[in-house]
Design an enzyme around this catalytic site. Structure first.
Site, mmCIF file in Angstrom:
data_model
loop_
_atom_site.group_PDB
_atom_site.id
_atom_site.type_symbol
_atom_site.label_atom_id
_atom_site.label_comp_id
_atom_site.label_asym_id
_atom_site.label_seq_id
_atom_site.Cartn_x
_atom_site.Cartn_y
_atom_site.Cartn_z
ATOM 1 N N CYS A 31 0.812 -1.222 0.000
ATOM 2 C CA CYS A 31 0.000 0.000 0.000
ATOM 3 C C CYS A 31 0.844 1.270 0.000
ATOM 4 O O CYS A 31 0.505 2.238 -0.674
ATOM 5 C CB CYS A 31 -0.982 0.001 1.159
ATOM 6 S SG CYS A 31 -0.218 -0.067 2.790
ATOM 7 N N HIS B 226 -1.571 0.542 7.780
ATOM 8 C CA HIS B 226 -2.087 0.692 6.419
ATOM 9 C C HIS B 226 -2.002 2.161 6.017
ATOM 10 O O HIS B 226 -2.083 3.038 6.864
ATOM 11 C CB HIS B 226 -3.542 0.210 6.361
ATOM 12 C CG HIS B 226 -4.133 0.191 4.978
ATOM 13 N ND1 HIS B 226 -3.471 -0.321 3.892
ATOM 14 C CD2 HIS B 226 -5.337 0.628 4.505
ATOM 15 C CE1 HIS B 226 -4.240 -0.207 2.816
ATOM 16 N NE2 HIS B 226 -5.376 0.369 3.160
ATOM 17 N N ASP C 222 -8.298 4.021 -1.585
ATOM 18 C CA ASP C 222 -7.643 2.965 -0.814
ATOM 19 C C ASP C 222 -7.040 1.965 -1.794
ATOM 20 O O ASP C 222 -7.764 1.320 -2.553
ATOM 21 C CB ASP C 222 -8.677 2.280 0.090
ATOM 22 C CG ASP C 222 -8.029 1.341 1.101
ATOM 23 O OD1 ASP C 222 -6.930 0.815 0.812
ATOM 24 O OD2 ASP C 222 -8.622 1.129 2.173
#
Ligand SMILES: [Zn+2]
Ligand SMILES: [Zn+2]
Length: 525
Positions: free
Chosen positions: A299, A431, A452
């Site tokens: 991520c 995250h 996201d």
């Protein structure tokens, strides 16, 4: 599950069943079979070689000062491997329901014949089960609310279990109000001599970090060959035929994990949503960039790529050094290693043991090193709960994001402000996501609008992209992009990275239904 029910308890993730009286057995099964880093789990993953764990320290004996001095080591973390075949992420148990909700949201599609939204129930779950309601259980999730699906009881129980273990496992936080909140495992604070060190426990700066900070592959020398090859090849690119505004055929590139043109749609949907008082959006050239199949937790890199999509699409500072397609993950790893070579945030190299060709998680320090090294101006800001609990991290974060957008907002007569500002990199514990906007709701609450990278764009959103005449509100579509206080509240700290060069000034918002022209949407007539 109701007492006296003769129904068997089923594992939510496989066919394992037990008698209702044996619910401990199913918890044990869940921990052993579906949970990583559980003390019950038998490790037999040959890829996962790391030094033998240190003997367990007695947790209760630790005082706050001891905890500060304890070198970072591999902590117990209750995480579960996502059952989605293409996901590949390890998810904290406490986030698992929400994670499955967003997987359901990414399969959202609009059924023309019934006029209803549909979503695949892709994880193996139980059907509606009216007897499973608990007094005092949490509000219905997105799945339950919109799709009439009850989340498995065993998962809820595991959720509670995870929360309890986490509380037990917390070290060095005397603040009981926020003792269950997650904190950043890696922070820019270690790199900044002017930061206030007593607000959030900084990671030990002089030693190698482990799985708690760097994820399940903290100790790997290199990623598996199939994944390296997949990343080296880059996302699949296909040519799509479109009819241009002048009526001619346009061949447009479509990149497997990139979606252009979402922000103008979100702006329309915010304007149509009567619960929204005011909304703000960043530069519309920002792409959503998700994962390629099974790649897992990259991520940090995917969010850096989203910032680059803004730089490239808006021709902002630095774009000349990054022509063509979005720089790939292996290239970004190389740039971070080169930033360390230049002496920027080099402690990151000691903490990670090097990141080139690995799946180790990166954080704000690496993103900052990369941009500074590329001479792209950026600033990092940290938000944390203050000691007496009177100000929570998410409140200060939301206020700062609203201010960020409001300072550049120019009214066009609508309640949605379309700015030319860059998107923002947001690091949460475990995250990271990209902030593309902010909504102030009529009930006084505020929420982030985000891209996201963990999830892909839903068919329902794909259908809307390019439209300028949306008439009906679609909260179902907005769901995947909103992050509300209730979700953010569980974190005790955040960091944001903002690009600070002056944004380009030419108009981009009203250039027609196609995404703004940019280097990576090369069109041919
Ligand atoms: Zn199972
Ligand atoms: Zn997943």
């Amino acid at each position: 599950m109701m007492t006296g029910s003769t129904e068997l308890l089923e594992c939510p993730l496989c066919d394992f069943t037990v008698l209702p009286t044996d619910d401990y057995i199913i918890q044990l099964h869940f921990e052993q079979v579906h949970t990583t880093d559980s003390p019950f789990r038998i490790e037999d993953d040959p890829e996962d070689e790391h030094p033998p764990p240190l003997p367990r320290r007695p947790r209760t004996a630790l005082s706050t000062t001891d905890a500060q001095l304890t070198p970072a080591s591999d902590e117990d973390q209750n995480t579960v491997e996502c059952p989605e075949p293409d996901c590949g992420e390890s998810i904290p148990l406490s986030d698992f329901n929400e994670h499955l909700d967003y997987h359901a949201a990414e399969s959202l599609s609009f059924d023309e014949t019934t006029g209803e939204y549909r979503s695949k129930n892709r994880a193996k779950m139980h059907g509606p089960k009216p007897s499973a309601h608990h007094a005092g259980s949490s509000k219905p999730s997105f799945l339950e609310h919109n799709l009439n699906i009850e989340l498995p009881d065993a998962l809820r129980r595991h959720n509670d279990h995870a929360r309890r273990s986490k509380k037990r496992g917390q070290r060095g936080r005397s603040d009981t109000m926020s003792s269950e909140k997650s904190t950043l495992s890696r922070s820019i604070q270690t790199f900044n001599p002017f930061a206030q060190p007593n607000r959030v426990k900084p990671p030990s700066s002089n030693c190698r970090l482990g799985r708690a900070e760097l994820g399940p592959y903290a100790w790997e020398d290199r990623m598996p060959k199939w994944l390296h090859d997949q990343l080296a090849a880059g996302p699949k690119i296909t040519l799509v035929n479109r009819i241009g505004r002048d009526g001619r055929l346009i061949k447009q590139e479509s990149v497997q994990n990139e979606t252009p043109g979402i922000i103008p749609i979100l702006a329309q949907l915010s304007a149509l949503d009567r619960t929204v008082k005011e909304a703000y959006y960043c530069h519309p050239s920002t792409l959503h960039i998700g994962k390629t199949p099974k790649e897992g937790g990259f991520c940090g890199y995917r969010n850096i790529q989203m910032l680059f999509s803004y730089i490239q699409g808006s021709r902002a500072q630095g774009h000349k050094d990054f022509p063509g397609r979005t720089p790939g993950i292996l290239k970004l790893q190389d740039l971070i290693e080169r930033a360390w070579d230049k002496g920027i945030n080099t402690i990151g190299r000691q903490q990670t043991g090097g990141i080139r060709d690995t799946r180790k998680y990166i954080g704000t320090p690496e993103a900052q090193a990369l941009f500074l090294s590329a001479e792209i101006d950026c600033a990092v800001q940290m938000f944390s709960d203050n000691r007496d609990g009177s100000i929570e991290a998410h409140d200060s974060l939301l206020a700062a994001i609203e201010r960020y957008f409001a300072q550049a907002a120019v009214s066009d007569g609508s309640n949605v402000y379309k700015t030319l500002l860059p998107p923002i990199y947001l690091q949460q514990p475990g995250h990271s996501i990209t902030i593309v906007g902010f909504e102030r709701r009529r009930d006084g609450t505020g929420n982030l609008m985000v891209f996201d990278p963990m999830y892909s764009t839903s068919p329902a959103m794909h259908k809307l992209i390019g439209r300028k005449d949306i008439k009906a509100p679609r909260p179902e579509v907005l769901y995947a992009y909103r992050r509300v206080a209730k979700q953010l509240r569980k974190h005790a700290a955040f960091e944001i990275l903002m690009l600070t060069a002056h944004p380009p000034l030419f108009p981009v918002w009203d250039v027609g239904s196609n995404p703004a022209p940019s280097d990576h949407n090369s069109t041919q007539h």
